[in-house]
Enzyme design. Structure first.
Site, PDB file in Angstrom:
ATOM      1  N   ARG A 123       0.657  -1.241  -0.353  1.00 57.59           N
ATOM      2  CA  ARG A 123      -0.224   0.234   0.223  1.00 57.59           C
ATOM      3  C   ARG A 123       1.186   1.030  -0.347  1.00 57.59           C
ATOM      4  O   ARG A 123       0.656   2.380  -0.783  1.00 57.59           O
ATOM      5  CB  ARG A 123      -1.260  -0.089   1.259  1.00 57.59           C
ATOM      6  CG  ARG A 123      -1.937  -1.183   1.260  1.00 57.59           C
ATOM      7  CD  ARG A 123      -2.228  -1.766   2.365  1.00 57.59           C
ATOM      8  NE  ARG A 123      -1.214  -2.512   2.584  1.00 57.59           N
ATOM      9  CZ  ARG A 123      -1.021  -3.644   2.739  1.00 57.59           C
ATOM     10  NH1 ARG A 123      -3.027  -4.478   2.321  1.00 57.59           N
ATOM     11  NH2 ARG A 123      -1.207  -4.950   2.760  1.00 57.59           N
ATOM     12  N   THR A 124       1.781   1.376   0.878  1.00 56.38           N
ATOM     13  CA  THR A 124       2.427   2.393   0.620  1.00 56.38           C
ATOM     14  C   THR A 124       3.332   2.819  -0.316  1.00 56.38           C
ATOM     15  O   THR A 124       3.049   3.910  -0.934  1.00 56.38           O
ATOM     16  CB  THR A 124       3.175   2.542   2.484  1.00 56.38           C
ATOM     17  OG1 THR A 124       2.534   1.828   3.179  1.00 56.38           O
ATOM     18  CG2 THR A 124       4.234   3.942   2.537  1.00 56.38           C
ATOM     19  N   LYS A 155      26.855  -5.024  -0.875  1.00 56.66           N
ATOM     20  CA  LYS A 155      27.992  -5.314  -1.177  1.00 56.66           C
ATOM     21  C   LYS A 155      28.559  -4.225   0.173  1.00 56.66           C
ATOM     22  O   LYS A 155      29.635  -4.672   0.454  1.00 56.66           O
ATOM     23  CB  LYS A 155      28.574  -4.655  -2.431  1.00 56.66           C
ATOM     24  CG  LYS A 155      28.324  -5.018  -3.903  1.00 56.66           C
ATOM     25  CD  LYS A 155      28.894  -4.529  -4.662  1.00 56.66           C
ATOM     26  CE  LYS A 155      27.776  -4.912  -6.310  1.00 56.66           C
ATOM     27  NZ  LYS A 155      28.431  -4.207  -7.215  1.00 56.66           N
ATOM     28  N   HIS A 178       5.258   5.303  11.546  1.00 62.40           N
ATOM     29  CA  HIS A 178       5.112   5.661   9.933  1.00 62.40           C
ATOM     30  C   HIS A 178       3.734   6.125   9.940  1.00 62.40           C
ATOM     31  O   HIS A 178       2.511   6.808  10.037  1.00 62.40           O
ATOM     32  CB  HIS A 178       4.090   4.110  10.227  1.00 62.40           C
ATOM     33  CG  HIS A 178       3.493   3.511   8.732  1.00 62.40           C
ATOM     34  ND1 HIS A 178       3.505   4.578   7.676  1.00 62.40           N
ATOM     35  CD2 HIS A 178       3.376   2.612   8.201  1.00 62.40           C
ATOM     36  CE1 HIS A 178       3.265   3.880   7.074  1.00 62.40           C
ATOM     37  NE2 HIS A 178       2.715   2.979   6.462  1.00 62.40           N
ATOM     38  N   ARG A 198      11.259   3.853   3.780  1.00 60.89           N
ATOM     39  CA  ARG A 198      11.002   2.726   4.901  1.00 60.89           C
ATOM     40  C   ARG A 198      12.017   1.976   5.118  1.00 60.89           C
ATOM     41  O   ARG A 198      13.466   1.543   4.249  1.00 60.89           O
ATOM     42  CB  ARG A 198       9.508   1.989   3.944  1.00 60.89           C
ATOM     43  CG  ARG A 198       9.634   0.814   5.049  1.00 60.89           C
ATOM     44  CD  ARG A 198       8.419  -0.441   4.357  1.00 60.89           C
ATOM     45  NE  ARG A 198       7.474  -0.027   4.892  1.00 60.89           N
ATOM     46  CZ  ARG A 198       6.113  -0.367   4.745  1.00 60.89           C
ATOM     47  NH1 ARG A 198       6.216  -1.317   4.779  1.00 60.89           N
ATOM     48  NH2 ARG A 198       5.168   1.024   4.904  1.00 60.89           N
TER      49      ARG A 198
END
Ligand code: CP
Length: 306
Positions: A58-59, A86, A136, A108
């Protein structure tokens, strides 16, 4: 109001007036947010990077739609094939991307505070799309927006947030935003997932959903985040569901116009039965729809085009 915030790292940094302003700007975007009319000019010439170190449906999708509908140039950073695998540090990755000339990063990350670290390393605006167990904020904003849309106000409402509060950044952003706007927030769940210490943050705490439910204007059900649990905090999923799951029978105890929410993804049959998730009191898909307008508002404000 005169907007001064360059980032959105958490609702803890925003005043009640600023939160209300984001909601009002989002209201203005609501009708165009889900129409495919072709890009607007608001973010034309601006480059927005989506930097997701954790999965999202969703986000991520709604941020990308918001960015494209505002006319931004969008760069989706693929963590799996990037040099972070890496051993490059987050700071170096961010500084290298920033060196190519960007205006905003939507991020995120599994670590609480990672977007805040980024905001100290590069010049671009940073929007937190969920960091660890911290916040959030755009989910909090879209939840508050959806409540206001349905009930016409926030002040004076009673909102229950039910489930795995201890691991939930959604619960924290909702608590911060809702209490700043004058709502009473109840955290409900097993004591292992809803420690009494949350009362220090301004929440009321209960481990008895049936006792609390009749008083609530809004019930926001959270997913049990198995990926963040070290030990099982309740005897069995069946036991959890019996005590804290919302099904049609339990919902009869609530006010007839109660608003039922869930940030997604839903564990159907655990925290919420399908007949409630898809039933008349559920606004779950409206939350998703409103996410686009809210994210348009946030991007327009932090980049200074509004
Ligand atoms: N509500 C929420 O954050 O959903 P996603 O993980 O799918 O983005």
């Amino acid at each position: 109001m005169k907007w001064t915030q360059k980032h959105l790292l958490g609702l803890e940094d925003y005043s009640a007036e600023e939160i209300t302003h984001v909601l009002d700007v989002a209201d203005g975007f609501r009708t165009i947010a889900t129409r495919n009319d072709g890009p607007r000019d608001d973010l034309r010439g601006k480059v927005v990077v989506n930097l997701f170190f954790e999965p999202s449906t969703r986000t991520r999708t709604s941020f990308e739609l918001a960015e494209r509908r505002l006319g931004a140039t969008v760069l989706n950073f693929d963590v799996g094939v990037s040099s972070t695998s890496k051993g490059e540090t987050l700071r170096d990755t961010a500084r290298n991307i920033a060196a190519m000339g960007i205006d905003a990063v939507v991020m995120r990350h599994g670590c609480s505070g990672a977007p805040g670290l980024l905001a100290r390393c590069i010049e671009a605006s940073i929007v937190n799309a969920g960091d660890g167990q911290h916040e959030h904020p755009t989910q909090g904003l879209l939840d508050i927006f959806t409540i206001r849309q349905h009930l016409g106000r926030i002040a004076g409402l009673k909102v229950a947030i039910v489930g795995d509060i201890a691991h939930s950044r959604v619960a924290r952003s909702n608590l911060v935003g809702l209490t700043k706007l004058g709502a009473e927030v109840w955290f409900v769940g097993p004591p292992t997932l809803v420690p009494k210490a949350f009362t220090k943050l301004g929440a009321k705490v209960s481990c008895d959903l049936d006792a609390v439910l009749p008083e609530m204007d809004v019930v926001n059900m959270l997913r049990i985040q198995t990926e963040r649990l070290d030990d099982q905090p309740f005897p069995s999923v069946r036991e959890y569901s019996r005590l804290f799951g919302l099904d049609a029978e339990r919902l009869k105890r609530a006010k007839p116009d109660v608003v039922v929410m869930h940030p997604g993804p839903i564990n159907r049959g655990v925290e919420m039965a399908p007949d409630v998730a898809d039933g008349p009191r559920s606004v779950i898909l409206e939350q998703v729809t409103n996410g686009v307008a809210v994210r348009m508002a946030v991007l327009a404000l932090v980049t200074g085009v509004r």
